[in-house]
Design a protein around this motif. Structure first.
Motif, PDB file in Angstrom:
ATOM      1  N   ALA A 148       0.828  -1.204   0.000  1.00  0.00           N
ATOM      2  CA  ALA A 148       0.000   0.000   0.000  1.00  0.00           C
ATOM      3  C   ALA A 148       0.862   1.254   0.000  1.00  0.00           C
ATOM      4  O   ALA A 148       0.559   2.233  -0.689  1.00  0.00           O
ATOM      5  CB  ALA A 148      -0.929  -0.006   1.205  1.00  0.00           C
ATOM      6  N   THR A 183       3.880   1.567  -1.211  1.00  0.00           N
ATOM      7  CA  THR A 183       4.484   1.713  -2.537  1.00  0.00           C
ATOM      8  C   THR A 183       3.527   2.410  -3.495  1.00  0.00           C
ATOM      9  O   THR A 183       3.909   3.332  -4.228  1.00  0.00           O
ATOM     10  CB  THR A 183       4.886   0.346  -3.099  1.00  0.00           C
ATOM     11  OG1 THR A 183       5.942  -0.207  -2.303  1.00  0.00           O
ATOM     12  CG2 THR A 183       5.358   0.455  -4.548  1.00  0.00           C
ATOM     13  N   ALA A 184       2.280   1.962  -3.507  1.00  0.00           N
ATOM     14  CA  ALA A 184       1.288   2.572  -4.400  1.00  0.00           C
ATOM     15  C   ALA A 184       1.134   4.067  -4.114  1.00  0.00           C
ATOM     16  O   ALA A 184       1.039   4.885  -5.036  1.00  0.00           O
ATOM     17  CB  ALA A 184      -0.059   1.862  -4.251  1.00  0.00           C
ATOM     18  N   ARG A 185       1.120   4.433  -2.843  1.00  0.00           N
ATOM     19  CA  ARG A 185       0.977   5.840  -2.467  1.00  0.00           C
ATOM     20  C   ARG A 185       2.210   6.649  -2.873  1.00  0.00           C
ATOM     21  O   ARG A 185       2.087   7.763  -3.400  1.00  0.00           O
ATOM     22  CB  ARG A 185       0.742   5.957  -0.963  1.00  0.00           C
ATOM     23  CG  ARG A 185      -0.624   5.508  -0.490  1.00  0.00           C
ATOM     24  CD  ARG A 185      -1.679   6.594  -0.699  1.00  0.00           C
ATOM     25  NE  ARG A 185      -1.343   7.831  -0.004  1.00  0.00           N
ATOM     26  CZ  ARG A 185      -1.595   8.067   1.292  1.00  0.00           C
ATOM     27  NH1 ARG A 185      -2.184   7.122   2.041  1.00  0.00           N
ATOM     28  NH2 ARG A 185      -1.275   9.224   1.844  1.00  0.00           N
ATOM     29  N   ALA A 237       2.347   7.180  -6.608  1.00  0.00           N
ATOM     30  CA  ALA A 237       1.323   8.133  -7.059  1.00  0.00           C
ATOM     31  C   ALA A 237       1.640   9.564  -6.636  1.00  0.00           C
ATOM     32  O   ALA A 237       1.428  10.509  -7.407  1.00  0.00           O
ATOM     33  CB  ALA A 237      -0.041   7.713  -6.520  1.00  0.00           C
ATOM     34  N   ASP A 259       3.354  -4.768  -8.820  1.00  0.00           N
ATOM     35  CA  ASP A 259       2.130  -4.328  -9.483  1.00  0.00           C
ATOM     36  C   ASP A 259       1.771  -2.902  -9.081  1.00  0.00           C
ATOM     37  O   ASP A 259       1.153  -2.157  -9.849  1.00  0.00           O
ATOM     38  CB  ASP A 259       0.966  -5.270  -9.144  1.00  0.00           C
ATOM     39  CG  ASP A 259       1.046  -6.586  -9.896  1.00  0.00           C
ATOM     40  OD1 ASP A 259       1.611  -6.588 -11.007  1.00  0.00           O
ATOM     41  OD2 ASP A 259       0.550  -7.593  -9.378  1.00  0.00           O
ATOM     42  N   ALA A 260       2.152  -2.514  -7.863  1.00  0.00           N
ATOM     43  CA  ALA A 260       1.852  -1.161  -7.372  1.00  0.00           C
ATOM     44  C   ALA A 260       2.823  -0.123  -7.910  1.00  0.00           C
ATOM     45  O   ALA A 260       2.619   1.071  -7.702  1.00  0.00           O
ATOM     46  CB  ALA A 260       1.869  -1.147  -5.845  1.00  0.00           C
ATOM     47  N   GLY A 261       3.878  -0.574  -8.599  1.00  0.00           N
ATOM     48  CA  GLY A 261       4.793   0.374  -9.210  1.00  0.00           C
ATOM     49  C   GLY A 261       6.222   0.328  -8.742  1.00  0.00           C
ATOM     50  O   GLY A 261       7.030   1.176  -9.126  1.00  0.00           O
TER      51      GLY A 261
END
Length: 237
Positions: free
Chosen positions: A67, A69-71, A74, A98-100
């Motif tokens: 979570a 990583t995704a934040r 972004a 997958d989150a980047g």
């Protein structure tokens, strides 16, 4: 003088953070600019420091590394994330990719490997072993929507916009080569390769090198790690 690579270390174990800090601070071109003990703190530190690279533990309290990583990806698009995990092929690590995330490292990595990985990611490379790359491709290629143009048409149009040299660089990326390896193979300087890679990713609308590999395989431009020429045949060695 080139600015040092700014790194944030995110791990809930203080001794691990200390160990990584001691290793990285000994390098003249790397500077640790912050630490975090959980995912939420990582986001706060990254927002304040805008680091080049985050070493991101997967299993942390309050908010896990996936979570976080995704934040980070972004909210701090200039920051690259290297995931830290105890287990090879950890399911959580794939979630972070997958989150980047730009790759992942095992926590028992040696000093030279850690430093090389940070430099590679800061320079735009992805850090994945061939086995992990194959598994990432297998998982993503079976998931509709992870790459545009499922029938390859849209991808072919993007590839058509590449120059001959950019296509050669794209094929090398699809085989998992680093910038240094591409430079050696194509007899180019690493700075020139980095410029070509940036143009390739832009023209392909690829988020990162991992996404570019997926597009190459999705569009039928690479088979078993070998690039294809425009007529679909493997090039002569």
């Amino acid at each position: 003088m080139t600015a040092p690579i700014r790194v944030v270390i995110a791990d809930d174990q203080p001794l691990i953070r200390l160990g990584f800090t001691l290793v990285l601070e000994a390098e003249p071109d790397i500077r640790v600019v912050g630490e975090a003990a959980d995912g939420e703190e990582t986001i706060t530190v990254c927002a304040a420091e805008r680091p080049d690279v985050v070493l991101m533990d997967i299993r942390m309290p309050r908010m896990n590394g996936v979570a976080a990583t995704a934040r980070v990806v972004a909210e701090c698009p200039q920051t690259r994330v290297l995931v830290l995990t105890t287990f090879d092929l950890d399911e959580y690590a794939f979630g972070a990719l997958d989150a980047g995330a730009s790759g992942f490292l095992l926590k028992d990595i040696d000093r030279a490997g850690l430093v090389a990985a940070i430099r590679a990611v800061a320079g735009g490379d992805a850090v994945l072993s061939p086995r992990v790359t194959r598994e990432v491709l297998r998982r993503r290629l079976t998931s509709a929507g992870n790459a545009a143009g499922a029938d390859g048409v849209d991808i072919a149009e993007r590839v058509a916009a590449l120059t001959q040299r950019e296509r050669e660089v794209f094929q090398a990326i699809a085989r998992g080569l680093s910038n240094a390896e591409i430079a050696t193979e194509l007899y180019l300087g690493e700075t020139t390769v980095k410029t070509h890679v940036g143009r390739v990713l832009s023209k392909l609308a690829a988020r990162d090198r991992i996404h570019a590999v997926i597009l190459a395989h999705r569009g039928g431009l690479a088979v078993d790690g070998e690039p294809r020429s425009q007529n679909g045949q493997s090039p002569a060695r």
